[in-house]
Every structure is written in C-alpha cells, then in structure tokens.
Design an enzyme around this catalytic site. Structure first.
Site, PDB file in Angstrom:
ATOM      1  CE  LYS A  20       0.786   1.201   4.570  1.00 56.09           C
ATOM      2  NZ  LYS A  20       1.599   2.303   5.004  1.00 56.09           N
ATOM      3  CB  VAL A 129      11.301  -5.767   5.305  1.00 61.25           C
ATOM      4  CG1 VAL A 129      11.027  -5.788   6.794  1.00 61.25           C
ATOM      5  CG2 VAL A 129      10.937  -7.107   4.665  1.00 61.25           C
ATOM      6  CG  LEU A 133       6.235   0.211   0.441  1.00 67.48           C
ATOM      7  CD1 LEU A 133       7.145  -0.475  -0.581  1.00 67.48           C
ATOM      8  CD2 LEU A 133       5.398   1.289  -0.256  1.00 67.48           C
ATOM      9  CB  SER A 138      -0.220  -6.823   2.753  1.00 69.77           C
ATOM     10  OG  SER A 138      -0.994  -7.237   1.657  1.00 69.77           O
ATOM     11  CG  ASP A 170      -1.522   0.231   8.353  1.00 67.47           C
ATOM     12  OD1 ASP A 170      -2.394   1.048   8.712  1.00 67.47           O
ATOM     13  OD2 ASP A 170      -0.471   0.566   7.784  1.00 67.47           O
TER      14      ASP A 170
END
Ligand SMILES: C[C@@](CO)(OP(=O)(O)O)[C@H](O)COP(=O)(O)OP(=O)(O)OC[C@H]1O[C@@H](n2ccc(N)nc2=O)[C@H](O)[C@@H]1O
Ligand SMILES: Nc1ncnc2c1ncn2[C@@H]1O[C@H](COP(=O)(O)OP(=O)(O)O)[C@@H](O)[C@H]1O
Length: 347
Positions: A20, A129, A133, A138, A170
């Site tokens: 993301k 990492v 992101l 995720s 997140d």
C-alpha cells in the site's frame, strides 16, 4: 522445512498480498494507550507478496509450518524473523519475534472450536521490509483470507476485519484493500470511490524505518512545533474529493504525510531519494507511511519513463534503489488483487 511442493497438493490455494501507499496521512495526536489517532487514505499497489497455503495431514492438528523465500526474504531475516518455523497455534506463539502470518493464524485459530487442521504456508516475500508499504500487515490479512478458506470457517470480510484489527493497526485495511480511508488507529475503514486514472511510482532506499520509532519521533517534533489547526479532516476530504472526480493535478497537490519529517530524521536516504524523485520529474513526491519508501503519481503511461529516469539518476550516483510502477486501483478493484501488468524491477 516446507518449501512449495511440486506438483502442489490439490487443496493448495494462493493469496496475493499487495503493498500500500498512504496518499494522505494526518496524525491527530497520541492517545492514552500510546497509539496515535490518524486519518489516512491508503491505496493497494504493487509489488505483491504471495502466500501458498495447503493442509499438512502428517502434522498434529493446530500445527503451522511457515517458510519464506523471495527477493526480500533476507531483509526480513535481518529484522530478526525466522525464514522457517514450526508453531503450535494453540500455545506459545506470543513469545519472541514472530512473523505476522503466524500472529494472524494464531488469532484466527482462537475462533475455531477445536485445534484447526495442520497447515503449511509458504510466503514469497517481494515487498520491501520496513518501507512503509505495509507488507507485514498485508501478509497477515492474506493469511486470514487464506485460512478462512482452507479451514472452511465462512467468516465474512467484516468479521475478518475485526480479527485483523487485533493483529495490527493496518491489517484490517488489507482484508479488502483497494482505496480506503482509515481512522481510529487505522482500523476504522471507509471505501473511497476512486475515478483517478494514474500510475504510482515507488522508490525504496536500502534503509528501513521502525514504525514505532517514527511515531515516537513525531511526539517529540509535534511538542516542539505547534500542531496544524486542520488536524486532518479537511485535507483528507479534499484529497478524497479529488480522487472521486479523477482530478490527478489536484490529487498530486494534496498528497500529504505528517510522518515525513520523522522519516527523514530516521532515514536520511529517504529525503535524498525524495529529492531525486522530484528532480526526475515526480510531482508531489511523498513518503509512504513511516517510510523509508517514497512515491509519486503520474499520468497513465508516464510511470515507466519516470521509473527509468529514477534508475538512471540513482545508478549515476552509484546508489541501489528499488523502483516499482503500479496502476492505482479503480473504484471496482477489490481483492483478489489483479496485477494490472506493470514493471516490477530493482537495480
Ligand atoms: C504508519 C502506518 C501508516 O499506514 O504504516 P507503516 O508505515 O507502518 O506501513 C501505520 O499507522 C502503522 O500501522 P502498523 O504498521 O499496522 O502498526 P502496528 O504494527 O499496529 O504498530 C506498530 C507500532 O507503531 C505505533 N503506532 C502504530 C499505529 C498507530 N495508529 N499509532 C502508533 O503509535 C505503536 O508504537 C505500535 O506499537
Ligand atoms: N510477513 C512479514 N513481512 C514483513 N515484516 C514483517 C512480517 N512479519 C513481521 N514483520 C515485522 O514487521 C516489521 C516491518 O513491517 P513491514 O510491514 O515490512 O513495514 P512497514 O510497517 O514499514 O510497512 C519488521 O520489523 C518485521 O520484522
């Protein structure tokens, strides 16, 4: 330790875990519990991790065997995570440094009546990492989706989001992905209609940023300088309206990140890369999350040229930078993520 067997078992399934970017991130303040209230607009983008999951009839119920390979696996190991581990999901998963995939599996196993079927998960790690992101979050969400299918739990996306919020701030966003506004500590989600036809060019320096350190530094910096009066609401609304209208020029002007200054202090190469992205032609270049990645939006078809220019300038400075080009998800795009066929390259 488990690698992906060939041929794959008949019940093996794959979950794609996209990265993301935070198109806008406003930090509203530190809460009593130490976490920060935020207002952010996130969008799923490439690169993507991949999880392959299958049952393991030879292991005891409740066992998870995890293995990790891929171009970013070593970087994950550098943060202290094992690239191969066997875990009893019904106990002992909380000690030590754990892959968020294990945390997700353990959390979901708590909602099964007895120990769930033993499972193997192979993670192909491609998302850099500690880059802001959201790769770990995720992966956790992809594990929830995959295990929900493999264990036949029948949880709805809303129910999975509630489990996800217990794993990390997140993670809930990544259950469905797309373009969403997240408030609270990141767990309160609203779909954002996005009519923007744009490409997102992401550049990642070699350094990593630890999210907790970025928020701590934000505390210090915001106590030294007065807080902005707006505190997010208006900026987020304006950005969302530009996305809904498909107004790329305005969206570019409204990209925003309150953690950027902290990210520059913790990762000076992030600020240097932001300048490089700007001079290469990336307008409104912005930090993603707590960094270390930076990104810019470009008109459809323009992302590849911008990426090449970044690569050229980085190579001229003898600098290793990973560069990715991705289309922003459209209104209809929801998971399962369909990679829109883009350049994913690093130099
Ligand atoms: C900054 C953001 C922006 O999207 O992304 P990343 O840069 O991590 O990708 C997020 O707020 C990160 O969310 P996430 O990475 O899930 O955070 P968590 O693992 O839950 O928390 C890691 C640590 O960050 C701090 N934290 C996290 C979220 C939040 N709203 N306030 C915080 O203060 C806390 O110190 C927490 O212990
Ligand atoms: N599957 C995973 N992928 C990446 N990081 C993970 C994962 N599981 C746990 N982590 C931990 O999360 C931290 C970084 O998370 P990541 O999602 O890559 O970055 P960011 O929070 O900047 O978006 C690292 O300290 C890493 O050890």
């Amino acid at each position: 330790m488990s690698e992906v067997p060939s041929p794959l078992p008949a019940d093996a399934l794959t979950e794609v875990a996209p990265a993301k970017v935070n198109l806008g991130l406003w930090v509203l303040g530190r809460r009593e519990d130490g976490l920060h209230a935020i207002d952010t607009v996130m969008a799923s983008v490439e690169p993507v991790d991949e999880l392959v999951l299958w049952r393991d009839p030879e292991a005891a119920p409740g066992t998870l065997t995890l293995s990790v390979t891929g171009p970013e696996a070593e970087s994950l190991a550098e943060t202290g995570l094992a690239l191969a581990e066997v875990v009893d999901l019904r106990g002992g998963t909380h000690g030590g440094v754990r892959n968020l995939v294990v945390r997700a599996a353990a959390e979901l196993a708590r909602s099964t009546p007895g120990p769930p079927a033993a499972v193997r998960i192979h993670l192909i790690k491609r998302i850099p990492v500690g880059a802001g992101l959201g790769g770990g979050s995720s992966d956790a969400a992809a594990a929830l989706r995959g295990l929900n299918r493999l264990w036949g739990l029948g949880l709805t996306p809303d129910q999975l989001e509630r489990v996800a919020a217990r794993i990390g701030a997140d993670v809930a966003f990544f259950v469905r992905g797309g373009v969403r506004r997240a408030t609270g500590v990141g767990e309160r989600l609203a779909m954002v209609p996005c009519a923007l036809a744009a490409e997102c060019v992401i550049a990642v320096p070699p350094s990593r940023v630890v999210t907790a350190q970025a928020y701590r530094l934000w505390d210090t910096l915001s106590s030294e300088t007065p807080m902005q009066a707006d505190g997010g609401g208006h900026g987020a609304e304006a950005l969302i309206s530009a996305l809904a209208r498909g107004d790329l020029r305005r969206a570019i002007r409204l990209l925003h990140n309150d953690l950027a200054t902290a990210a520059y202090r913790l990762s000076p190469s992030t600020q240097r890369l932001l300048r490089l992205l700007e001079t290469a032609g990336g307008e409104g270049a912005c930090v993603s999350g707590s960094g270390s990645a930076v990104f810019a939006l470009a008109a459809p078809g323009a992302g590849g040229g911008l990426a090449n220019e970044i690569r050229r300038r980085a190579a001229a400075e003898g600098w290793t930078v990973r560069v990715y080009v991705s289309r922003l998800p459209s209104q209809e795009a929801a998971l399962p993520w369909r990679a829109p066929g883009t350049v994913v390259e690093s130099i």
